[in-house]
Design an enzyme around this catalytic site. Structure first.
Site, mmCIF file in Angstrom:
data_model
loop_
_atom_site.group_PDB
_atom_site.id
_atom_site.type_symbol
_atom_site.label_atom_id
_atom_site.label_comp_id
_atom_site.label_asym_id
_atom_site.label_seq_id
_atom_site.Cartn_x
_atom_site.Cartn_y
_atom_site.Cartn_z
ATOM 1 N N ARG A 59 -2.423 -7.921 -6.392
ATOM 2 C CA ARG A 59 -1.980 -6.674 -5.768
ATOM 3 C C ARG A 59 -0.475 -6.470 -5.902
ATOM 4 O O ARG A 59 0.103 -5.599 -5.239
ATOM 5 C CB ARG A 59 -2.393 -6.661 -4.292
ATOM 6 C CG ARG A 59 -3.891 -6.470 -4.100
ATOM 7 C CD ARG A 59 -4.301 -6.721 -2.642
ATOM 8 N NE ARG A 59 -5.667 -6.289 -2.393
ATOM 9 C CZ ARG A 59 -6.746 -7.000 -2.695
ATOM 10 N NH1 ARG A 59 -6.605 -8.192 -3.256
ATOM 11 N NH2 ARG A 59 -7.961 -6.552 -2.428
ATOM 12 N N ARG A 95 -14.375 -3.135 43.235
ATOM 13 C CA ARG A 95 -14.738 -2.589 44.561
ATOM 14 C C ARG A 95 -14.232 -3.505 45.674
ATOM 15 O O ARG A 95 -13.650 -3.037 46.662
ATOM 16 C CB ARG A 95 -16.247 -2.435 44.675
ATOM 17 C CG ARG A 95 -16.840 -1.323 43.832
ATOM 18 C CD ARG A 95 -18.342 -1.251 43.991
ATOM 19 N NE ARG A 95 -18.743 -0.873 45.345
ATOM 20 C CZ ARG A 95 -20.004 -0.833 45.773
ATOM 21 N NH1 ARG A 95 -20.991 -1.146 44.945
ATOM 22 N NH2 ARG A 95 -20.286 -0.463 46.992
ATOM 23 N N ARG A 128 0.826 -1.207 0.000
ATOM 24 C CA ARG A 128 0.000 0.000 0.000
ATOM 25 C C ARG A 128 0.862 1.259 0.000
ATOM 26 O O ARG A 128 0.477 2.287 -0.559
ATOM 27 C CB ARG A 128 -0.917 0.024 1.230
ATOM 28 C CG ARG A 128 -1.999 -1.050 1.232
ATOM 29 C CD ARG A 128 -2.935 -0.875 2.423
ATOM 30 N NE ARG A 128 -3.788 -2.051 2.571
ATOM 31 C CZ ARG A 128 -3.590 -3.005 3.485
ATOM 32 N NH1 ARG A 128 -2.572 -2.906 4.348
ATOM 33 N NH2 ARG A 128 -4.390 -4.035 3.545
ATOM 34 N N CYS A 171 -7.407 -19.686 14.137
ATOM 35 C CA CYS A 171 -8.262 -19.749 15.321
ATOM 36 C C CYS A 171 -9.635 -20.347 14.990
ATOM 37 O O CYS A 171 -10.329 -20.830 15.881
ATOM 38 C CB CYS A 171 -8.447 -18.356 15.914
ATOM 39 S SG CYS A 171 -6.911 -17.553 16.410
#
Length: 457
Positions: free
Chosen positions: A74, A448, A24, A47
């Site tokens: 590309r 908390r 790119r 995965c």
């Protein structure tokens, strides 16, 4: 102006992300890109393989993000079924071998990206190379396992190991109608969790009909006269098997890098700087499962094989190769998985991790619900939190629960990255409505409680 050549070793997430990003930023007339991949596929989701094996994903090609033809269109010279066998750092070249014909040739480079990934751990045990014994790391591995399942004579499967891959493959085999036994050397499944949280996963697996065998060391695999696996043997028992899946984990695939004299860490992964450049080598980068990364919580290097990191590494490398500048600062160790509808998530340090790096800490565990208790569909959730004893700095969070539990770990991941204390977390402005959360989100309830423990300590 001369054309530079970028050579990429490895055609999956890190390698092809780096190649694509570099393309790119630099046109073919400025940068020639040659990528070598020893398998049949590129840019796929490893995965997703357990979900393809289990039938949740219908077709293999659904896991492929970008085909070889798309990369070539590309302007990337992608060479499949071509394995790099040697890196000549001094000569700035790599030797590659055609997997099918055996023909070898050298290719020079100006810049090199190493994205060789990781390999499944295959213990040196009698019978481990028998027919029907599979590691699952690549699409080729997944196809080989499905081929075995299609011709298996029986319906008994043994999974060795109970980490993410082991647990996910156990569920996949249950979905395929197999009787599944998981043999695990640890106290509980999912060693990425503390044992008390792993026990919740154990219970859920048994609820699916999976037989869990913990604290068991595999000593060998028994085979039949045809060389096929027939049982997994431990010190105390033998478990019949028509197919065996090794889910013991992975190691960085760095034999090439080691032979070339490149620097490796204590986990066997390549060492890089923040720009993902291999340390001490100006024109060599590395990313993905073959590298070690900085743990932002412990401050130490670790090896984590995840596609999320690999894609980020590739983007960083591609930007730097293409003339820009980008960095990968490190990780906090976030991961999420599931067993049926039980969601399992963790980030940061476990108790033993904190002890190993010399941290004093407090732990709290809270039970809560995914939604307001009165709202239909509210389900139970367990959250465990670790905080540094003196400072209250968040150290880690583990979550086990039903729908809506797993992705809550992202709250903790952001807090860890920001270096927040548990007291600071209690003031986080999280989204609330009864269909999504109780008034106090379970992660904040844990914060908390941890704040109170830090004050008492």
């Amino acid at each position: 102006m001369s054309i530079e050549r970028l050579v990429v070793i490895g055609g999956d997430a890190a390698g092809m992300s780096a190649a694509s990003q570099a393309r790119r930023l630099k046109r073919p007339g400025e940068l020639e890109i040659v990528a070598f991949e020893r398998g049949h596929f590129t840019s796929y989701s490893a995965c997703g393989i357990p979900y393809w094996v289990g039938g949740d994903v219908a077709e293999r090609d659904e896991l492929i993000a970008r085909t070889p033809e798309e990369h070539r269109a590309r302007g990337i010279d992608l060479r499949l079924r071509t394995e790099v066998t040697e890196i000549d750092v001094a000569g700035r070249r790599v030797r590659a071998r055609d997997v099918d014909t055996g023909a070898q040739s050298w290719t020079s480079y100006d810049k090199l990206v190493i994205a060789t990934g990781a390999r499944p751990i295959r213990p040196d045990l009698p019978g481990v190379d028998a027919a029907g014994v599979h590691g699952v790391q690549t699409l080729d591995d997944g196809q080989a396992l499905l081929d075995t399942l299609a011709r298996a004579r029986g319906r008994r499967a043994v999974v060795v190991g109970a980490g993410y891959i082991g647990v996910e493959m156990a569920e996949a085999l249950i979905n395929r109608g197999y009787e599944v036994t998981v043999v695990n050397r640890g106290r509980e499944p999912m060693s990425t969790l503390d044992p008390d949280m792993g026990r919740l996963v154990h219970t859920a697996m048994e609820g699916l009909g999976i037989t869990m065998v913990n604290d068991a060391e595999v000593t060998g695999l028994r085979t039949d006269g045809d060389g096929g696996v027939r049982a997994v043997v431990t010190e105390d028992a033998e478990y019949p098997a028509d197919v065996v899946v090794l889910g013991i984990g992975v190691r960085p695939e760095t034999a090439l890098a080691k032979a070339a004299g490149l620097p490796l860490g204590r986990h066997g992964g390549l060492l890089t700087d923040l720009a993902m450049r291999v340390r001490g080598h100006e024109d060599i980068w590395a990313g993905g499962d073959c590298v070690e990364v900085l743990d932002l919580v412990s401050g130490q290097e670790r090896h984590i094989a995840l596609g999320t990191h690999a894609n980020k590494h590739g983007q960083v490398i591609g930007a730097n190769v293409g003339g820009g500048y980008a960095t990968f600062p490190g990780v906090v160790g976030t991961a999420v998985s599931k067993v049926c509808d039980l969601e399992i998530a963790r980030t940061g340090l476990r108790e033993k991790d904190a002890r190993r790096v010399g941290l004093r800490f407090v732990t709290v565990t809270v039970e809560s619900t995914s939604r307001a208790g009165y709202y239909p569909g509210a389900s139970a959730m367990t959250v465990k939190m670790l905080a540094e004893r003196r400072t209250g700095r968040l150290l880690g969070v583990q979550i086990v629960g039903r729908e809506g539990a797993g992705k809550r770990v992202d709250i903790a991941a952001v807090a860890l990255t920001a270096g927040m204390t548990v007291e600071q977390m209690t003031a986080l402005d999280l989204g609330y409505a009864p269909p999504f959360s109780p008034v106090w989100d379970p992660v904040l309830v844990a914060a908390r409680k941890a704040t109170a423990e830090v004050r008492n300590a």
